[in-house]
Design an enzyme around this catalytic site. Structure first.
Site, mmCIF file in Angstrom:
data_model
loop_
_atom_site.group_PDB
_atom_site.id
_atom_site.type_symbol
_atom_site.label_atom_id
_atom_site.label_comp_id
_atom_site.label_asym_id
_atom_site.label_seq_id
_atom_site.Cartn_x
_atom_site.Cartn_y
_atom_site.Cartn_z
ATOM 1 N N TRP A 21 0.843 -1.196 0.000
ATOM 2 C CA TRP A 21 0.000 0.000 0.000
ATOM 3 C C TRP A 21 0.876 1.242 0.000
ATOM 4 C CZ3 TRP A 21 -2.388 2.050 5.079
ATOM 5 C CH2 TRP A 21 -3.125 3.224 4.823
ATOM 6 N N TYR A 54 -4.069 1.426 -5.390
ATOM 7 C CA TYR A 54 -2.739 1.701 -4.853
ATOM 8 C C TYR A 54 -1.811 2.184 -5.960
ATOM 9 C CZ TYR A 54 -4.261 -1.005 -0.743
ATOM 10 O OH TYR A 54 -4.934 -1.492 0.347
ATOM 11 N N GLU A 292 12.413 -8.942 9.854
ATOM 12 C CA GLU A 292 12.072 -8.641 11.244
ATOM 13 C C GLU A 292 10.618 -8.983 11.537
ATOM 14 O OE1 GLU A 292 11.611 -4.863 14.345
ATOM 15 O OE2 GLU A 292 12.541 -4.559 12.388
#
Length: 336
Positions: A21, A54, A292
């Site tokens: 996005w 988007y 992560e």
């Protein structure tokens, strides 16, 4: 990576979902986003979320480019339709005309014959719901769409849509709402209704536009290149940028360290631990951010830690179900 069924359907998705996005909407270049998507593939993410609006369709093109050469059946692609993609009277909404045309355009940009999940990006009060559900059902029967879902619908809208879709043989399987430690408006009505109907939540902004990563310091300047320094990004992250919120968020840091997690991992793990959630959508501007966040897959937070998180944020948590349809105030730009 772990995988979950979406509601009562047979579709299984990676519990960490990659979405492109704002991370592609003027913030990073195409090659960087391709690198992030490929990092997501390497990390075991199989589910990818995008939308026709988007970056004016560019996000779908970049996702298609990044997935080119990947065995199609090994990934799940979700996209959305409803918000305005042009200035014409039929370039928005959930009319049959717009749904059919938008689906074909999305497939072309993505470079695929079908999408696994096609979602109504918002509710359209100007189009008969029967017309919209019939169009979605026809796309399923044409083989262009495998499953149908919605995004940011209220509990009442979900109930009505699910009833009609079920009568047409293509029950809604998912809702895509905003959900995070700070934003819990789906808990009172939307999630209970969805669970009763056999629908799962594929949630976005689990780290609250980056605020729950702890990178924004109270009284300090926003890091260069962050959403808070981008005109479009500020529109979405701005609600959280008061010193009061940022100071309280910093109190989550020792709780994350106690669980041997980063703050981002804590936020994603929290979302995934809540009933009814099938997947959490992450974004990234660098491949290391993907690594992560995916480390939150499979993490289980103890009950006492969950309580301390609630106690820490307490009165800052937004729970009002009326805020469901008011998200980011996007609809008034085109609805009468």
């Amino acid at each position: 990576m772990e995988f979950r069924r979406v509601g009562a359907s047979g579709l299984r998705i990676s519990e960490i979902v990659f979405g492109n996005w704002l991370t592609l909407d003027g913030q990073i270049d195409q090659d960087a986003q391709v690198d992030c998507i490929r990092a997501a593939l390497d990390s075991g993410i199989t589910t990818y979320d995008t939308a026709d609006i988007y970056s004016g369709g560019l996000a779908e093109q970049v996702l298609g480019r990044a997935l080119k050469g990947v065995r199609r059946s090994s990934v799940e692609i979700a996209t959305k339709v409803c918000l305005p993609v042009g200035t014409g009277p039929n370039d928005k909404g959930l009319s049959r005309k717009h749904i059919m045309e938008s689906c074909n355009n999305s497939l072309r940009r993505l470079g695929t014959d079908y999408v696994d999940l096609y979602q109504a990006h918002r509710f359209d009060a100007d189009t008969p719901l029967e017309e919209s559900m019939k169009a979605f059902a026809d796309l399923v029967r044409q083989g262009k769409v495998l499953y149908v879902g919605v995004s940011e619908w209220t509990a009442e809208q979900i109930e009505r849509g699910h009833t009609l879709a079920t009568e047409m043989g293509v029950p809604l399987i998912s809702n895509q709402p905003q959900y995070s430690i700070l934003w819990r408006v789906i808990e009172a009505e939307v999630n209970p209704t969805s669970r009763r109907l056999g629908m799962g939540q594929i949630v976005f902004s689990p780290v609250a536009q980056g605020v729950l990563t702890g990178k924004y310091q109270p009284g300090g300047s926003a890091p260069e290149g962050s959403r808070a320094t981008d005109a479009r990004g500020t529109r979405f992250v701005g609600r959280y940028m008061s010193d009061t919120v940022l100071e309280r968020v910093q109190r989550l840091r020792p709780l994350a360290e106690e669980a041997s997690l980063t703050m981002a991992q804590l936020a994603v793990a929290w979302v995934l631990q809540n009933p009814g959630v099938a997947g959490a959508i992450i974004g990234a501007s660098r491949p290391e951010q993907v690594a992560e966040n995916t480390a939150a897959a499979g993490v289980r937070l103890p009950a006492d830690l969950l309580k301390r998180i609630d106690d820490t944020l307490d009165d800052l948590i937004e729970r009002d179900p009326a805020k469901t349809a008011d998200l980011f105030n996007v609809m008034p730009t085109w609805r009468r």
